[in-house]
Motif scaffolding. Sequence first.
Motif, short mmCIF file in Angstrom:
data_model
loop_
_atom_site.label_atom_id
_atom_site.label_comp_id
_atom_site.label_asym_id
_atom_site.label_seq_id
_atom_site.Cartn_x
_atom_site.Cartn_y
_atom_site.Cartn_z
N ALA A 188 74.01 2.31 -10.46
CA ALA A 188 75.25 2.99 -10.85
C ALA A 188 76.21 3.11 -9.67
CB ALA A 188 74.91 4.37 -11.42
N ILE A 189 75.63 3.46 -8.47
CA ILE A 189 76.48 3.57 -7.28
C ILE A 189 77.10 2.23 -6.93
CG2 ILE A 189 76.38 4.00 -4.79
CD1 ILE A 189 74.22 6.15 -5.43
N LYS A 190 76.30 1.15 -7.06
CA LYS A 190 76.81 -0.18 -6.77
C LYS A 190 77.96 -0.55 -7.69
CE LYS A 190 75.23 -4.92 -6.03
NZ LYS A 190 74.06 -5.85 -6.11
N ASP A 191 77.80 -0.24 -8.97
CA ASP A 191 78.88 -0.53 -9.93
C ASP A 191 80.15 0.25 -9.58
OD1 ASP A 191 77.23 -2.24 -11.28
OD2 ASP A 191 76.58 -0.73 -12.75
N ILE A 192 79.95 1.51 -9.20
CA ILE A 192 81.12 2.33 -8.86
C ILE A 192 81.82 1.80 -7.62
CG2 ILE A 192 81.82 4.62 -8.07
CD1 ILE A 192 79.62 5.72 -9.94
N LEU A 193 81.00 1.36 -6.62
CA LEU A 193 81.60 0.79 -5.41
C LEU A 193 82.38 -0.49 -5.70
CD1 LEU A 193 78.68 1.34 -2.83
CD2 LEU A 193 80.87 2.54 -2.93
N MET A 194 81.84 -1.32 -6.59
CA MET A 194 82.56 -2.55 -6.98
C MET A 194 83.89 -2.22 -7.66
SD MET A 194 79.43 -4.95 -8.32
CE MET A 194 80.49 -6.27 -8.77
N GLN A 195 83.85 -1.19 -8.50
CA GLN A 195 85.10 -0.81 -9.16
C GLN A 195 86.13 -0.29 -8.16
OE1 GLN A 195 84.15 1.96 -12.25
NE2 GLN A 195 83.02 0.47 -13.49
N VAL A 196 85.62 0.47 -7.16
CA VAL A 196 86.52 0.98 -6.12
C VAL A 196 87.12 -0.16 -5.32
CG1 VAL A 196 86.62 2.34 -4.01
CG2 VAL A 196 85.41 3.23 -6.00
N GLN A 197 86.29 -1.18 -5.01
CA GLN A 197 86.78 -2.32 -4.25
C GLN A 197 87.85 -3.09 -5.03
OE1 GLN A 197 85.92 -2.88 -1.16
NE2 GLN A 197 87.20 -4.73 -0.95
N LYS A 198 87.60 -3.26 -6.31
CA LYS A 198 88.59 -3.95 -7.13
C LYS A 198 89.90 -3.17 -7.19
CE LYS A 198 85.36 -6.38 -10.20
NZ LYS A 198 84.86 -6.49 -11.58
N THR A 199 89.76 -1.86 -7.27
CA THR A 199 90.96 -1.03 -7.31
C THR A 199 91.75 -1.14 -6.00
OG1 THR A 199 89.79 0.50 -8.77
CG2 THR A 199 91.82 1.28 -7.75
N LYS A 200 91.01 -1.14 -4.86
CA LYS A 200 91.68 -1.29 -3.57
C LYS A 200 92.37 -2.64 -3.45
CE LYS A 200 88.74 1.84 -0.87
NZ LYS A 200 87.78 1.96 0.24
N GLU A 201 91.71 -3.70 -3.93
CA GLU A 201 92.33 -5.02 -3.89
C GLU A 201 93.61 -5.06 -4.73
OE1 GLU A 201 89.42 -7.77 -5.17
OE2 GLU A 201 88.22 -7.66 -3.32
N LEU A 202 93.52 -4.42 -5.89
CA LEU A 202 94.73 -4.38 -6.73
C LEU A 202 95.86 -3.62 -6.04
CD1 LEU A 202 93.14 -3.71 -10.25
CD2 LEU A 202 94.21 -5.82 -9.47
N LEU A 203 95.49 -2.52 -5.36
CA LEU A 203 96.51 -1.75 -4.66
C LEU A 203 97.13 -2.55 -3.53
CD1 LEU A 203 94.81 1.76 -4.53
CD2 LEU A 203 96.81 1.12 -5.86
#
Length: 412
Positions: A188-203
């Motif tokens: 679950a933590i790994k999935d959340i980190l991936m989502q955070v990374q994608k969000t940062k890339e989008l930003l």
Amino acid sequence: MSFRDLRNFTEMMRALGCPRHISMENFRTPNFGLVSEILLWLVKRYEPQTDIPSDIETEQDRVFFIKAVAQFMATKARIKLNTKKLYQADGYAVKELLKITSVLYNAMKTKGTESSKIGEDDISKFKFDLGSKIADLKAARQLASEITSKGASLYDLLGKEVELRELRTEAIARPLEINETEKVMRIAIKDILMQVQKTKELLSNVASDEANLEAKIEKRKLELERNRKRLQTLQSVRPAFMDEYEKVEEELRKQYDIYLEKFRNLAYLEQQLEDHHRLEQERFEEAENTLHLMQSKLKEEEKRLLKSASNDDSDIDIQEDDESDSELEERRLSKLRTAIEVLMQGRPSKRVVGTMQDGNSDEDEDSEDSEIDLEDDEEDDDLEDESIALSPARPSRRVQKPEPLEDSDNDF
């Protein structure tokens, strides 16, 4: 947006005592000022002590105002508003405003009914209202049916409680495995980190896109400024061949005026020429008709003279008859020639008279004199013939005296 919603909203606002007159035509087009005023009045009506900024001059101020109103109504009145529709400030915003006005209107209505009931109880305690009892009866029937359905569903769930109790006790009694729990948590933590990374890339992409757009906007602004300056320079500079163009245009205008004048004159002259030809043709036809009439008159007169001469001069020799016939023929021909010359003199064209002899001026003058004498004689004969034709008694006198007739014929 519907007509019913607009009508209900205006009626509710009028009943709530809104100081501003609201028409159904106000929401045909976006009107953010009216919507903001209505929202502020409704919020103050719901809670007079609230403090919401009423500044809506800029876009940021309007967005902040809408968010503040939506947050207030969500926290205080449990009413969820659609901020996008409110910001549109048109007919779709009426549906969102109806959510607030309906709450206030229902509260005012229930308060009014309670006060009216209290007053009626004070006036007549023993008065029986059949309409209210019928409404209560309908509500009781509806509640009875709901209770029956809920009881049946509860009975079914309680029947499954035996099986569910065993499963529940087994799940509670089973010991927790820390490794599996840790594994699930790590996933679950790994999935959340991936989502955070994608969000940062989008930003980061948004920031780069924003920078590119700003650069393009600056570039376009520079091009626009440069093109404006170029346009101003082109408008201020006079073209090279403009003077020559204006001269040629002026000359062309003059030539065109001359052309129009000549064309009108030519059309006028052609019309005059056609009229002249038409008049000539009419004169010629009239002369021909006159000639035919004169010929017919001469023939009739000759026939009449021949008849009178044959009756009275039966003793005259055959040779004299032949000579008289030739004289009569020459007289007729001379009269025809004279009539033709008279007709030709009436036409505008010139008559050319010539002879086939050599060019002797004296002889020509003699011939002209002879022609003039001949014409005068012929005119005299024509006058005599006309007098004969007008007076029928004169031919008998001429027949009785043939010698003057022969003298008149010898004139030719």
